[in-house]
Design a protein around this motif. Structure first.
Motif, PDB file in Angstrom:
ATOM      1  N   ILE A 108      -0.716   7.287   1.620  1.00 41.63           N
ATOM      2  CA  ILE A 108      -0.470   8.002   2.452  1.00 41.63           C
ATOM      3  C   ILE A 108       0.381   7.958   3.634  1.00 41.63           C
ATOM      4  CG2 ILE A 108      -2.109   9.652   4.125  1.00 41.63           C
ATOM      5  CD1 ILE A 108      -4.054   9.668   2.246  1.00 41.63           C
ATOM      6  N   SER A 109       0.321   6.659   4.208  1.00 40.75           N
ATOM      7  CA  SER A 109       1.252   6.330   5.063  1.00 40.75           C
ATOM      8  C   SER A 109       2.678   6.223   4.694  1.00 40.75           C
ATOM      9  CB  SER A 109       0.809   4.831   5.783  1.00 40.75           C
ATOM     10  OG  SER A 109       1.512   4.134   6.632  1.00 40.75           O
ATOM     11  N   MET A 110       2.904   5.756   3.469  1.00 45.45           N
ATOM     12  CA  MET A 110       4.138   5.568   3.021  1.00 45.45           C
ATOM     13  C   MET A 110       4.915   6.941   2.829  1.00 45.45           C
ATOM     14  SD  MET A 110       5.943   6.185   0.038  1.00 45.45           S
ATOM     15  CE  MET A 110       5.086   6.172  -1.568  1.00 45.45           C
ATOM     16  N   LEU A 111       3.984   8.004   2.233  1.00 42.59           N
ATOM     17  CA  LEU A 111       4.403   9.235   2.162  1.00 42.59           C
ATOM     18  C   LEU A 111       4.827   9.903   3.414  1.00 42.59           C
ATOM     19  CD1 LEU A 111       1.763  10.471  -0.667  1.00 42.59           C
ATOM     20  CD2 LEU A 111       4.290  10.162  -1.123  1.00 42.59           C
ATOM     21  N   ARG A 112       3.914   9.751   4.503  1.00 40.89           N
ATOM     22  CA  ARG A 112       4.144  10.017   5.960  1.00 40.89           C
ATOM     23  C   ARG A 112       5.622   9.556   6.288  1.00 40.89           C
ATOM     24  NH1 ARG A 112      -0.340   9.685  10.607  1.00 40.89           N
ATOM     25  NH2 ARG A 112       1.034  10.655  12.162  1.00 40.89           N
ATOM     26  N   GLN A 113       5.608   8.321   6.230  1.00 45.62           N
ATOM     27  CA  GLN A 113       7.060   7.666   6.712  1.00 45.62           C
ATOM     28  C   GLN A 113       8.243   8.283   5.779  1.00 45.62           C
ATOM     29  OE1 GLN A 113       6.863   3.491   6.806  1.00 45.62           O
ATOM     30  NE2 GLN A 113       4.599   3.325   7.370  1.00 45.62           N
ATOM     31  N   ASN A 114       8.014   8.440   4.975  1.00 44.11           N
ATOM     32  CA  ASN A 114       9.148   9.475   4.056  1.00 44.11           C
ATOM     33  C   ASN A 114       9.196  10.721   4.170  1.00 44.11           C
ATOM     34  OD1 ASN A 114      10.674   6.984   2.485  1.00 44.11           O
ATOM     35  ND2 ASN A 114       8.487   6.594   2.458  1.00 44.11           N
ATOM     36  N   GLN A 115       8.559  11.161   5.218  1.00 43.08           N
ATOM     37  CA  GLN A 115       8.712  12.622   5.659  1.00 43.08           C
ATOM     38  C   GLN A 115       8.486  13.640   4.437  1.00 43.08           C
ATOM     39  OE1 GLN A 115       9.552  12.870   9.041  1.00 43.08           O
ATOM     40  NE2 GLN A 115       9.487  10.669   8.789  1.00 43.08           N
ATOM     41  N   VAL A 116       7.371  13.398   3.637  1.00 35.93           N
ATOM     42  CA  VAL A 116       7.232  14.381   2.641  1.00 35.93           C
ATOM     43  C   VAL A 116       6.721  15.566   3.354  1.00 35.93           C
ATOM     44  CG1 VAL A 116       6.509  12.594   0.616  1.00 35.93           C
ATOM     45  CG2 VAL A 116       4.919  13.449   2.205  1.00 35.93           C
ATOM     46  N   ASP A 117       6.869  16.829   2.531  1.00 37.99           N
ATOM     47  CA  ASP A 117       6.404  17.906   3.231  1.00 37.99           C
ATOM     48  C   ASP A 117       5.027  18.286   2.930  1.00 37.99           C
ATOM     49  OD1 ASP A 117       9.074  18.409   3.978  1.00 37.99           O
ATOM     50  OD2 ASP A 117       9.471  19.653   2.024  1.00 37.99           O
ATOM     51  N   GLY A 118       4.462  17.549   1.968  1.00 36.82           N
ATOM     52  CA  GLY A 118       3.010  17.680   1.788  1.00 36.82           C
ATOM     53  C   GLY A 118       2.658  16.766   0.699  1.00 36.82           C
ATOM     54  N   ILE A 119       1.019  16.772   0.552  1.00 36.94           N
ATOM     55  CA  ILE A 119       0.673  15.817  -0.559  1.00 36.94           C
ATOM     56  C   ILE A 119      -0.477  16.503  -1.377  1.00 36.94           C
ATOM     57  CG2 ILE A 119      -0.791  13.737  -0.938  1.00 36.94           C
ATOM     58  CD1 ILE A 119       0.142  12.685   1.555  1.00 36.94           C
ATOM     59  N   ILE A 120      -0.306  16.245  -2.682  1.00 39.61           N
ATOM     60  CA  ILE A 120      -1.422  16.745  -3.731  1.00 39.61           C
ATOM     61  C   ILE A 120      -2.293  15.431  -3.936  1.00 39.61           C
ATOM     62  CG2 ILE A 120      -2.225  17.612  -5.800  1.00 39.61           C
ATOM     63  CD1 ILE A 120       0.530  19.039  -5.935  1.00 39.61           C
ATOM     64  N   MET A 121      -3.516  15.606  -3.455  1.00 36.45           N
ATOM     65  CA  MET A 121      -4.401  14.522  -3.307  1.00 36.45           C
ATOM     66  C   MET A 121      -5.728  14.678  -4.511  1.00 36.45           C
ATOM     67  SD  MET A 121      -4.444  12.194  -1.227  1.00 36.45           S
ATOM     68  CE  MET A 121      -5.648  11.031  -1.700  1.00 36.45           C
ATOM     69  N   CYS A 122      -5.409  13.821  -5.584  1.00 36.95           N
ATOM     70  CA  CYS A 122      -6.159  13.849  -6.687  1.00 36.95           C
ATOM     71  C   CYS A 122      -7.087  12.599  -6.639  1.00 36.95           C
ATOM     72  CB  CYS A 122      -5.430  13.810  -7.841  1.00 36.95           C
ATOM     73  SG  CYS A 122      -4.385  15.192  -7.894  1.00 36.95           S
ATOM     74  N   SER A 123      -6.994  11.525  -5.864  1.00 35.99           N
ATOM     75  CA  SER A 123      -7.837  10.453  -5.777  1.00 35.99           C
ATOM     76  C   SER A 123      -8.517  10.612  -4.475  1.00 35.99           C
ATOM     77  CB  SER A 123      -6.886   9.297  -5.485  1.00 35.99           C
ATOM     78  OG  SER A 123      -7.508   8.040  -5.297  1.00 35.99           O
ATOM     79  N   HIS A 124      -9.746  10.269  -4.507  1.00 37.13           N
ATOM     80  CA  HIS A 124     -10.788  10.592  -3.543  1.00 37.13           C
ATOM     81  C   HIS A 124     -11.673   9.373  -3.063  1.00 37.13           C
ATOM     82  CE1 HIS A 124      -9.675  14.770  -3.978  1.00 37.13           C
ATOM     83  NE2 HIS A 124     -10.017  14.737  -5.429  1.00 37.13           N
ATOM     84  N   THR A 125     -11.172   8.330  -2.544  1.00 38.64           N
ATOM     85  CA  THR A 125     -11.930   7.195  -2.275  1.00 38.64           C
ATOM     86  C   THR A 125     -11.967   7.194  -0.801  1.00 38.64           C
ATOM     87  OG1 THR A 125      -9.926   5.919  -2.151  1.00 38.64           O
ATOM     88  CG2 THR A 125     -10.934   5.963  -4.388  1.00 38.64           C
TER      89      THR A 125
END
Lengths: 330, 330
Positions: A108-125
């Motif tokens: 999540i942190s990596m995706l945030r740093q890479n400025q993704v526009d959004g995330i699809i979360m299929c892993s729930h830990t």
């Protein structure tokens, strides 16, 4: 160096049209888009989308975090998410959490740093708070997180009901359900709720064995069955509803090895339906199909809707229909 | 706003160490990296990697183009590529070409515009010139493109030899090979070459049926077998080597439907070995395993080596060993 005017000239369209294609804004026919793309290719014009992303504060990257991209259900899902994202000019970053909360947080942190526009979360830990503080759109598969994080999932309750009614309709008198892990509040637990209520409604005796946290390999389920069942105990049941196809198939093989005939002595029904492994099943499982194509497209469309209407109202959760697929194990 | 000094302070390391972690340069122990990452998380520091990418002219994005990310072999491969890339802080963009040259070209252009550091090419529909003009590192799976594009693949020749020798060793006298499409110069064609030469060496009669271009679905192979074989023709053979496991499994089912016993009347051997579908095979195929984990890691490492030693010398091609996995169909 070639520029946007050269593209317009080569494509025979206006500069404004080229700009609309490049910015992914407004209505553009497929044919026009195609013409502009061909023109860009022909004059070797490759605008730096990273620079544009920085300028416009939109990257057209979306991330998807799954427990295991190689599991047949998620591999199905990723394909449809990627293809529908690509149609709208979004690019997909794939992340495997292996159901490890540390890895999930790091992604999540990596995706945030890479400025993704959004995330699809299929892993729930992780706990719900960790998702809530993410400052960009998230869509969740099969888990309610908060009212600002829409959820897309199959109709798990209906799936559990269909499966249980199918077994009871075939005359089963003593049922077993092998569930997923129940400690997390995820929507797939509704399969178990429907199993319980449907069994009670018909006055049919039932047991439940709870699975451990998403270990998504066949070998895990094979060991799990050996540790939680004996051939003697298995013979007490005449119908088993499994929370996924891998455990259902492992159970079928276990029954076969111990001389219990499927389906005459024991009926088995699974959940998922994977387009690729279906072909290899011999016999074919009776199962509840949650359509990965429709779920994948819906996850993408919901996320893009949130991204492109950042100031819009809350977006509803989506429940995708399931169907019973009759195979040879019931 | 938090900065790099705050991270150093929270992690109890020097600013230079934080910088090394963030820039992915020099030796950093796993423990130190972990500490720095935790500190970044704890003080909510999320450096904009897109801005850094633009500044440093390196994005740490790599693209992978596959025919179908849902095909069990590529789904295996993508998982191992993603995991090994992630270990070295690279992010993976997944693209499905569906074996369409237009889509493939569009993806290459998209990846180029998004400043990826390199591409892993597993889809091979375009002519060699189109790949050669891409101005950043490419690694190719199973196809020789040029001396500047390293190729990673399994030992296809050895695989074909192992399969053919296995059938001959079991006493087969009349062999058939169902190959992949032979018009493209791809390394998997060597399976066919080895089949021909090994059959000739042992004086065993053989035939070949050529498959069409990578249609990677079971349904395609099922139709293909019906169109290219009859039960009568099938009975002429006692051993068949198939270029992939899907066609081998389809062939097994076809033989079974027509009362031809496998393996007593007809022996079937496949190629690939998918970790997930293996579990569902009943009976299990005898097959040649090309290890997707080792191939995936090698594709990633080769690409990163090219990216990080941009002025270095040419990089060799890599051939990964294959092994025969004995199942129930021979």
């Amino acid at each position: 160096m070639a520029g946007i005017k050269d593209v317009a000239k080569a494509a025979g369209v206006s500069v404004a049209t080229v700009s609309r294609v490049m910015n992914n804004r407004g209505y553009i026919s497929k044919e026009t888009r195609r013409k502009v793309e061909k023109a860009m290719e022909s004059i070797d014009y490759h605008p730096n989308q990273i620079a544009r992303a920085l300028q416009k504060n939109q990257s057209y990257f979306i991330g998807i975090i799954v427990p295991d991209s190689n599991h047949p259900f998620f591999s199905d899902l990723i394909k449809y998410v990627e293809m529908s994202a690509n149609e709208r000019n979004y690019k997909l970053l794939v992340c495997n959490s292996l159901d490890d909360p540390d890895k999930e947080a790091k992604y999540i942190s990596m995706l945030r740093q890479n400025q993704v526009d959004g995330i699809i979360m299929c892993s729930h830990t992780m706990d719900i708070e960790s998702y809530r503080k993410v400052p960009f759109p998230i869509v969740s598969f099969d888990r309610f997180i908060s009212s600002t994080i829409p959820c897309v999932g199959s109709d798990n309750y209906r799936g559990g009901e269909l499966a249980t009614e199918h077994l009871i309709g075939l005359g089963c008198k003593r049922l077993l359900h092998i569930s997923g892990p129940l400690e997390l509040d995820i929507l797939s637990n509704r399969r178990r709720d429907a199993f319980v209520i449907t069994s009670m409604k018909h006055g049919v005796a039932y047991d439940i064995i709870e699975g451990a946290h998403n270990k998504l390999t066949f070998n895990y389920f094979w060991t799990f069955i050996h540790e939680n069942l004996t051939p003697e105990r298995l013979q007490e049941y005449d119908g088993i509803f499994c929370s996924n196809d891998l455990v259902a198939y492992a159970l079928y093989l276990y029954a076969q090895q111990h001389g219990i005939d499927v389906p005459s002595q024991l009926k088995i029904i699974g959940y998922d339906y994977h387009s690729f492994t279906r072909m290899l099943q011999n016999p074919k499982l009776t199962t509840i199909m949650q359509p990965s194509d429709r779920i994948g497209v819906m996850l993408t469309n919901t996320l893009i809707q949130m991204i492109e209407n950042a100031d819009g109202e809350l977006i509803n959760n989506t429940t995708v229909d399931v169907t019973l697929v009759k195979g040879d194990t019931t």
